[in-house]
Design a protein around this motif. Structure first.
Motif, PDB file in Angstrom:
ATOM      1  N   UNK A   1       0.474  -1.282   0.140  1.00  0.00           N
ATOM      2  CA  UNK A   1       0.249  -0.422   0.475  1.00  0.00           C
ATOM      3  C   UNK A   1       1.028   1.131  -0.031  1.00  0.00           C
ATOM      4  N   UNK A   2       2.395   1.609   1.415  1.00  0.00           N
ATOM      5  CA  UNK A   2       2.591   2.532   1.098  1.00  0.00           C
ATOM      6  C   UNK A   2       3.559   2.944  -0.263  1.00  0.00           C
ATOM      7  N   UNK A   3       3.728   4.181  -0.962  1.00  0.00           N
ATOM      8  CA  UNK A   3       4.914   4.709  -1.479  1.00  0.00           C
ATOM      9  C   UNK A   3       4.869   6.262  -1.134  1.00  0.00           C
ATOM     10  N   UNK A   4       6.687   6.048  -1.333  1.00  0.00           N
ATOM     11  CA  UNK A   4       6.437   8.193  -1.073  1.00  0.00           C
ATOM     12  C   UNK A   4       7.186   8.223  -2.804  1.00  0.00           C
ATOM     13  N   UNK A   5       6.183   9.396  -2.961  1.00  0.00           N
ATOM     14  CA  UNK A   5       6.230  10.581  -4.340  1.00  0.00           C
ATOM     15  C   UNK A   5       6.400  11.748  -3.856  1.00  0.00           C
ATOM     16  N   UNK A   6       7.347  12.421  -4.430  1.00  0.00           N
ATOM     17  CA  UNK A   6       7.972  13.656  -4.263  1.00  0.00           C
ATOM     18  C   UNK A   6       6.850  15.198  -5.535  1.00  0.00           C
ATOM     19  N   UNK A   7       7.121  16.330  -4.812  1.00  0.00           N
ATOM     20  CA  UNK A   7       6.569  17.732  -5.250  1.00  0.00           C
ATOM     21  C   UNK A   7       8.193  17.766  -5.922  1.00  0.00           C
ATOM     22  N   UNK A   8       8.112  18.690  -7.414  1.00  0.00           N
ATOM     23  CA  UNK A   8       9.228  19.560  -7.633  1.00  0.00           C
ATOM     24  C   UNK A   8       8.984  20.593  -6.733  1.00  0.00           C
ATOM     25  N   UNK A   9      10.862  21.089  -6.820  1.00  0.00           N
ATOM     26  CA  UNK A   9      10.710  22.356  -6.079  1.00  0.00           C
ATOM     27  C   UNK A   9       9.821  23.289  -6.502  1.00  0.00           C
TER      28      UNK A   9
ATOM     29  N   UNK B   1      17.175  39.981  -3.973  1.00  0.00           N
ATOM     30  CA  UNK B   1      18.442  39.363  -2.852  1.00  0.00           C
ATOM     31  C   UNK B   1      18.670  38.245  -4.150  1.00  0.00           C
ATOM     32  N   UNK B   2      19.726  38.346  -5.157  1.00  0.00           N
ATOM     33  CA  UNK B   2      19.957  37.431  -6.293  1.00  0.00           C
ATOM     34  C   UNK B   2      20.440  36.557  -6.116  1.00  0.00           C
ATOM     35  N   UNK B   3      20.202  35.589  -4.682  1.00  0.00           N
ATOM     36  CA  UNK B   3      20.398  33.851  -4.379  1.00  0.00           C
ATOM     37  C   UNK B   3      19.078  33.619  -3.707  1.00  0.00           C
ATOM     38  N   UNK B   4      19.598  32.196  -3.685  1.00  0.00           N
ATOM     39  CA  UNK B   4      18.599  31.450  -3.251  1.00  0.00           C
ATOM     40  C   UNK B   4      18.504  30.083  -2.835  1.00  0.00           C
ATOM     41  N   UNK B   5      19.408  29.649  -2.125  1.00  0.00           N
ATOM     42  CA  UNK B   5      20.673  28.358  -2.167  1.00  0.00           C
ATOM     43  C   UNK B   5      20.327  27.356  -2.435  1.00  0.00           C
ATOM     44  N   UNK B   6      20.891  26.773  -3.521  1.00  0.00           N
ATOM     45  CA  UNK B   6      20.581  25.748  -4.051  1.00  0.00           C
ATOM     46  C   UNK B   6      19.785  25.162  -5.074  1.00  0.00           C
ATOM     47  N   UNK B   7      18.898  27.057  -4.913  1.00  0.00           N
ATOM     48  CA  UNK B   7      17.852  27.059  -5.830  1.00  0.00           C
ATOM     49  C   UNK B   7      18.227  26.719  -8.144  1.00  0.00           C
ATOM     50  N   UNK B   8      18.526  26.927  -8.037  1.00  0.00           N
ATOM     51  CA  UNK B   8      19.394  26.688  -9.561  1.00  0.00           C
ATOM     52  C   UNK B   8      19.222  25.816  -9.865  1.00  0.00           C
ATOM     53  N   UNK B   9      20.413  25.056  -9.105  1.00  0.00           N
ATOM     54  CA  UNK B   9      20.650  23.500  -9.228  1.00  0.00           C
ATOM     55  C   UNK B   9      19.997  22.719  -9.049  1.00  0.00           C
TER      56      UNK B   9
ATOM     57  N   UNK C   1      16.532  23.769 -10.601  1.00  0.00           N
ATOM     58  CA  UNK C   1      15.283  23.897 -11.558  1.00  0.00           C
ATOM     59  C   UNK C   1      15.879  23.140 -13.011  1.00  0.00           C
ATOM     60  N   UNK C   2      17.742  23.463 -12.848  1.00  0.00           N
ATOM     61  CA  UNK C   2      18.130  22.867 -14.094  1.00  0.00           C
ATOM     62  C   UNK C   2      18.204  21.132 -13.995  1.00  0.00           C
ATOM     63  N   UNK C   3      18.737  20.758 -12.518  1.00  0.00           N
ATOM     64  CA  UNK C   3      18.030  18.727 -12.407  1.00  0.00           C
ATOM     65  C   UNK C   3      16.955  18.532 -13.119  1.00  0.00           C
TER      66      UNK C   3
ATOM     67  N   UNK D   1      18.936  31.319 -12.645  1.00  0.00           N
ATOM     68  CA  UNK D   1      19.256  32.111 -12.319  1.00  0.00           C
ATOM     69  C   UNK D   1      17.928  32.951 -10.994  1.00  0.00           C
ATOM     70  N   UNK D   2      18.344  32.893  -9.710  1.00  0.00           N
ATOM     71  CA  UNK D   2      17.225  32.741  -9.111  1.00  0.00           C
ATOM     72  C   UNK D   2      17.383  34.249  -7.539  1.00  0.00           C
TER      73      UNK D   2
END
Ligand SMILES: NC(=O)c1ccc[n+]([C@@H]2O[C@H](COP(=O)([O-])OP(=O)(O)OC[C@H]3O[C@@H](n4cnc5c(N)ncnc54)[C@H](OP(=O)(O)O)[C@@H]3O)[C@@H](O)[C@H]2O)c1
Length: 385
Positions: free
Chosen positions: A170-178, A227-235, A237-239, A266-267
Motif C-alpha cells: 500500500x505504501x509508496x513515496x512520491x515527491x513534488x518538485x521545487x 536578493x540575487x541568491x537562493x541557496x541550491x535553487x538554480x541547481x 531547477x536545472x536538474x 538564475x534565482x
C-alpha cells in the motif's frame, strides 16, 4: 485582452485561496484519512486551507516538531494565511512525526524541512502509508517519482516497482518538485509535447518570500531590496526539469532523463508575499521554430491527465495565457484556477533564443501543498491506494 475566459473574468483580482473543488470523482465514495507532517509551517497551513472542504480527504492527524507536540494546533501555530484558521483544527492535538501516531491515516502529506524530512518520511513509508512529500530529500532518488500533477502523472507507473523494492502493498513515496521548477515545467511540457525536443531553456526567477517558509527572509533584507541568491535553487531547477520532462523506461523501473535539453537558471528573492514569477527563454530543436501564435495556441489548449481523471482539485485550465503587456502579476494573477494553474504572458519572439515568456505560479499551492493534494487525487483515481 486575454485569450482565456478565466483569465478575463473571475481571476482578475487577488482572492484569498480557501479551497478549490470541482466535480467529485468516482473515487470520492471512500473517505481518506489524512495526516499532515509539518502542519504548523507555511506549507502545512496551506494543506489545511486547501483540504478543509475536500470531498473525500479528511484531516485526521497533525504532526510537527517536539516543540509543538502535545499542544493544540491553535497554541502551536503562528497562523499566516489570509483566511481564518478553520475551527475544526484549532483544538486538534499536535503529535510528533512518528508513524505510530499516523497508522490510522490512509495518506500522509509532508511539509517538513529537508533537514528532518528524510528519516521521518521513510518511517511513514515503511509503515505502509502513501507519502506525498514537499521536501527535496528524495527528489533525486532513482526509485522515487518527482511529479508535478499537471505535467508527468505517467511517472506513477513506477510505483509498483518502488513497492516491490520495499516489500509494501500500500505504501509508496512520491515527491513534488521545487516550487520554482513547478512554475516552468507546466508550459515547457506543453511546448515539448507539441513541438518536440527543447534544445535550450534559460530561466530568471523572481521568487516570493513565503517560499523560504516562516519567518523566512528577514524584513530588513528584503524590503526595498532584491536578493540575487537562493541557496541550491538554480541547481534544483536545472536538474529537476530533466527528470520531470523525461519519461520512464519500457519496464517502468527507471527514469529516462532528458539528455539533450540544456537548462540554465538564475534565482532571485523579491519582496512579494506569494507567487513566483519567472522569465523563460526557449530554443526549440525543431527548425523552423514554431511561431508565437502557434506557441500561444498550444499553451492555451494544453490539457493534463489530472483533468481527464476529473480530479476535484484539477485546474480547469492548467495554463492561463494572458495577452496584456503587463500580465501576469503576482498580486493579481497568482490565484488563477485556485492557485493550481500557471499564468503565462508576454509570449513573444526572442532575438537570442526562439521565444520568451513570463510564467507565474502560486508557490504554496501548485508549487507545494496543492501539488501534493492533486498528486494524491490522481493516485487515488488510478487505484494506487
Ligand atoms: N514555502 C514554500 O513555498 C515551499 C514550496 C515548495 C516546497 N517547500 C518545502 O516544503 C517544506 C516545508 O517548507 P515550509 O516553508 O512550510 O517550512 P516552515 O514554515 O519552516 O515549516 C516547517 C515545518 O516543519 C516542522 N518541523 C521542524 N523541525 C521538525 C522536526 N524535528 N520534527 C518534525 N517537524 C519539524 C515545523 O514544526 P514546528 O512548528 O513544531 O517547528 C513546521 O511545521 C520544506 O522542505 C520546503 O523546502 C516549501
Amino acid at each position: 485582452m486575454s485569450g482565456n475566459v478565466e483569465a478575463d473574468s473571475k481571476f482578475r483580482r487577488a482572492t484569498p485561496i480557501t479551497s478549490k473543488i470541482n466535480t467529485p470523482t468516482m473515487a470520492a465514495q471512500k473517505e481518506y484519512k489524512v495526516g499532515i507532517l509539518g502542519a504548523t509551517g507555511t506549507v502545512g497551513q496551506r494543506f489545511i486551507v486547501l483540504l478543509q472542504n475536500h470531498p473525500y480527504m479528511k484531516i485526521h492527524t497533525l504532526g510537527a516538531s517536539s516543540r509543538s507536540a502535545g499542544k493544540t494546533y491553535k497554541e502551536a501555530t503562528r497562523w499566516t494565511q489570509a483566511i481564518q484558521m478553520p475551527a475544526f483544527v484549532k483544538e486538534m492535538q499536535i503529535y510528533e512525526c512518528k508513524s505510530e501516531h499516523f497508522k490510522e491515516c490512509d495518506v500522509v502529506f509532508s511539509g517538513l524541512d529537508h533537514d528532518v524530512a528524510g528519516p521521518i518520511e521513510i518511517d511513514m513509508l515503511k509503515a505502509n502509508i502513501p507519502v506525498f512529500s514537499n521536501a527535496k530529500n528524495y527528489r533525486r532518488d532513482e526509485t522515487c517519482p518527482l511529479i508535478v500533477p499537471t505535467v508527468n502523472t505517467s511517472h506513477f507507473d513506477l510505483i509498483p516497482h518502488q513497492r516491490s523494492l520495499h516489500g509494501l502493498d500500500k505504501g509508496f513515496l512520491v515527491t513534488n518538485a521545487n516550487c520554482s521548477t513547478t512554475g516552468i515545467v507546466v508550459p515547457l511540457k506543453a511546448l515539448q509535447d507539441a513541438f518536440g525536443e527543447l534544445a535550450q531553456i534559460n530561466i530568471v526567477t523572481m521568487q516570493a518570500i513565503s517560499g523560504a517558509g516562516y519567518p523566512g527572509v528577514p524584513s530588513l533584507d528584503i524590503i526595498d531590496n532584491l536578493v540575487p541568491f537562493i541557496g541550491g535553487e538554480e541547481d534544483k531547477i536545472e536538474w529537476e526539469t530533466n527528470k520531470i520532462l523525461g519519461g520512464l523506461s519500457a519496464d517502468n523501473k527507471s527514469f529516462d532523463y532528458l539528455k539533450n535539453t540544456k537548462v540554465a537558471a538564475q534565482c532571485n528573492r523579491v519582496a512579494v508575499i506569494d507567487g513566483h514569477t519567472e522569465c523563460v527563454q526557449v530554443t526549440f530543436a525543431q527548425r523552423p521554430a514554431p511561431s508565437v501564435e502557434e506557441v500561444k495556441r498550444v499553451l492555451r489548449e494544453y490539457t493534463c491527465e489530472a483533468q481527464s481523471l476529473n480530479c476535484p482539485s484539477a485546474p480547469k485550465h492548467a495554463i492561463h495565457v494572458f495577452e496584456e503587456n503587463d500580465r501576469p502579476q503576482p498580486r493579481l494573477d497568482r490565484d488563477v484556477d485556485g492557485g493550481y494553474a500557471v499564468a503565462v504572458g508576454r509570449v513573444r519572439e526572442d532575438k537570442v533564443f526562439d521565444i520568451k515568456f513570463v510564467a507565474l505560479s502560486h508557490n504554496t499551492v501548485i508549487g507545494a501543498a496543492g501539488s501534493g493534494i492533486l498528486n494524491a487525487e490522481v493516485a487515488i483515481a488510478k487505484g494506487l491506494f
